[in-house]
Design an enzyme around this catalytic site. Structure first.
Site, short mmCIF file in Angstrom:
data_model
loop_
_atom_site.label_atom_id
_atom_site.label_comp_id
_atom_site.label_asym_id
_atom_site.label_seq_id
_atom_site.Cartn_x
_atom_site.Cartn_y
_atom_site.Cartn_z
N ILE A 46 0.83 -1.20 0.00
CA ILE A 46 0.00 0.00 0.00
C ILE A 46 0.87 1.25 0.00
O ILE A 46 0.43 2.32 0.44
CB ILE A 46 -0.98 0.00 1.19
CG1 ILE A 46 -0.23 -0.12 2.52
CG2 ILE A 46 -2.01 -1.09 1.05
CD1 ILE A 46 -1.13 0.04 3.75
N GLY A 49 6.44 0.18 0.98
CA GLY A 49 7.71 -0.38 0.54
C GLY A 49 7.95 -1.81 0.97
O GLY A 49 9.10 -2.27 0.96
N ARG A 89 2.54 -4.36 11.04
CA ARG A 89 2.82 -5.79 11.17
C ARG A 89 3.51 -6.39 9.95
O ARG A 89 3.98 -7.54 10.02
CB ARG A 89 1.51 -6.56 11.40
CG ARG A 89 0.54 -6.45 10.22
CD ARG A 89 -0.70 -7.30 10.41
NE ARG A 89 -0.40 -8.70 10.46
CZ ARG A 89 -0.21 -9.46 9.35
NH1 ARG A 89 -0.25 -8.91 8.15
NH2 ARG A 89 0.03 -10.74 9.47
N THR A 91 6.40 -5.95 8.06
CA THR A 91 7.80 -6.38 8.15
C THR A 91 7.97 -7.45 9.21
O THR A 91 8.69 -8.44 9.00
CB THR A 91 8.71 -5.17 8.46
OG1 THR A 91 8.58 -4.22 7.41
CG2 THR A 91 10.17 -5.61 8.56
N GLY A 284 9.16 -2.90 13.54
CA GLY A 284 8.34 -2.23 12.53
C GLY A 284 8.26 -0.75 12.81
O GLY A 284 8.58 -0.28 13.91
N GLY A 286 5.58 2.51 11.39
CA GLY A 286 4.49 2.97 10.53
C GLY A 286 3.64 3.89 11.39
O GLY A 286 3.96 5.06 11.59
N GLU A 287 2.57 3.33 11.94
CA GLU A 287 1.77 4.10 12.89
C GLU A 287 2.58 4.64 14.08
O GLU A 287 2.31 5.74 14.56
CB GLU A 287 0.60 3.27 13.42
CG GLU A 287 -0.47 2.97 12.40
CD GLU A 287 -0.28 1.60 11.76
OE1 GLU A 287 -1.28 1.04 11.29
OE2 GLU A 287 0.86 1.10 11.75
#
Length: 338
Positions: A46, A49, A89, A91, A284, A286-287
């Site tokens: 999405i 990467g 989640r 990676t 990880g 992200g968020e």
């Protein structure tokens, strides 16, 4: 016009690999003719990467180049299911699944090559498309090794599933282990506030985040920067409004998003504290990059003008109103003192 500057700091944590309900990911891997590899798993790209990260993981585990790895079709009608894209989640769950599947495929290849060369499989090493036996002059290209393996009747394939260790939560008191791994972060924001118009300009953000092992440092920096910008939009600009259940902010003319002019310099500090459970040591990002941003900015606004903003977004109108209330309180306090 008076502009005042302030700095604020905030820290946060984020759990990944849920264990209150089972999380899982499956992968198939095959070393192909030509020394290339294909990886198939139900991954969803999405824009974060993940396909690049999985190719890097597979290449390192198999001893080939990332450009020689193909991450195939993600249709779960044809490939192993790997659950959703979200909750930081990808990676951690899918990356570990890919690593385990690659290790199984590599073990099949090494066993056959060790038997072919008459050496110990533990002495074999693969790197950048070349297989060699340590302590000997034995070496060959991976494409030759795959060909030899197949001529011995073995296709070097691997399959694996990775899951979070499930504990569940107690229905009565909520005790248990809701996440398998945790990431931590801290950010400092510097802002300039116009006390007349209420406009806030974020001058810089310094973001330090624990990501476990950074498979792709540039990708990690991109995730942190993207999270910071998204949080700035939520904290300062984006205001979704409804009247009688109908939106009155249906377009970007009224629902304001950050532009390039709103993005400050973001200085990323990557902290690598490997996860002890997964085979890669990854966690990880992200968020988690969003979690400290808004409170750091709100603390910086307080440092600059001495008012607490407790509702989002911190629009110019809300800041001007807060400054007005502050002046009224100060005037009332002075009147009482007299």
């Amino acid at each position: 016009m008076a502009r005042k500057r302030g700095r604020g700091m905030a820290a946060g944590w984020y759990g990944i690999a849920r264990t209150a309900s089972i999380d899982r990911a499956g992968t198939w891997v095959e070393l192909d003719d030509g020394g290339t590899a294909k990886v198939v798993t139900g991954v969803t790209e999405i824009g974060e990467g993940i396909l690049t990260v999985l190719a890097q993981i597979a290449a390192e585990e198999l001893g080939i180049r990332p450009e020689d790895v193909t991450v195939g079709d993600n249709d779960t009608a044809r490939v192993p299911e790997a659950a959703h894209a979200g909750a930081t989640r990808q990676t951690y769950m899918i990356g570990n699944s890919v690593a385990l599947a690659c290790r199984e495929a590599r073990a099949r290849l090494f066993d056959e090559m060790a038997a072919h060369w008459g050496t110990d499989a533990a002495s074999l090493r693969a790197h950048n498309g070349t297989l060699r036996a340590e302590g000997t002059n034995l070496k060959c290209a991976m494409r030759e090794a795959v060909d030899i393996c197949k001529k011995r009747g073995v296709v070097p394939v691997g399959a694996a599933s990775f899951t979070a260790h499930h504990t569940g939560l107690d229905a009565a008191d909520g005790s248990g282990r809701p996440w398998q791994a945790y990431v931590f972060g801290c950010q400092v924001a510097e802002v300039e506030v116009d006390t007349v118009t209420g406009e806030v300009q974020v001058l810089g953000v310094w973001a330090a985040h624990d990501v476990g092992r950074a498979v792709n440092p540039k990708g990690v920096e991109g995730q942190i920067e993207g999270g910071v910008v998204q949080a700035l939009g939520q904290g300062l600009l984006e205001h979704y409004q409804t009247v009688d259940g109908h939106t009155v902010t249906p377009g970007f003319a009224k629902y304001i998003l950050p532009t390039a002019l709103d993005v400050p310099q973001v200085t990323c500090v990557i902290v690598e504290d490997p996860d002890p459970i997964g085979p890669l040591g990854v966690k990880g990002i992200g968020e988690p990059a969003m979690v400290p941003t808004i409170p750091a900015v709100m603390n910086a606004i307080y440092d600059a003008i001495g008012v607490r903003i407790t509702t989002l977004p911190a629009t110019p109108e809300s800041i001007v109103a807060a400054l007005g209330r502050k002046r009224q309180a100060e005037t009332a306090a002075q009147a009482r003192a007299q």
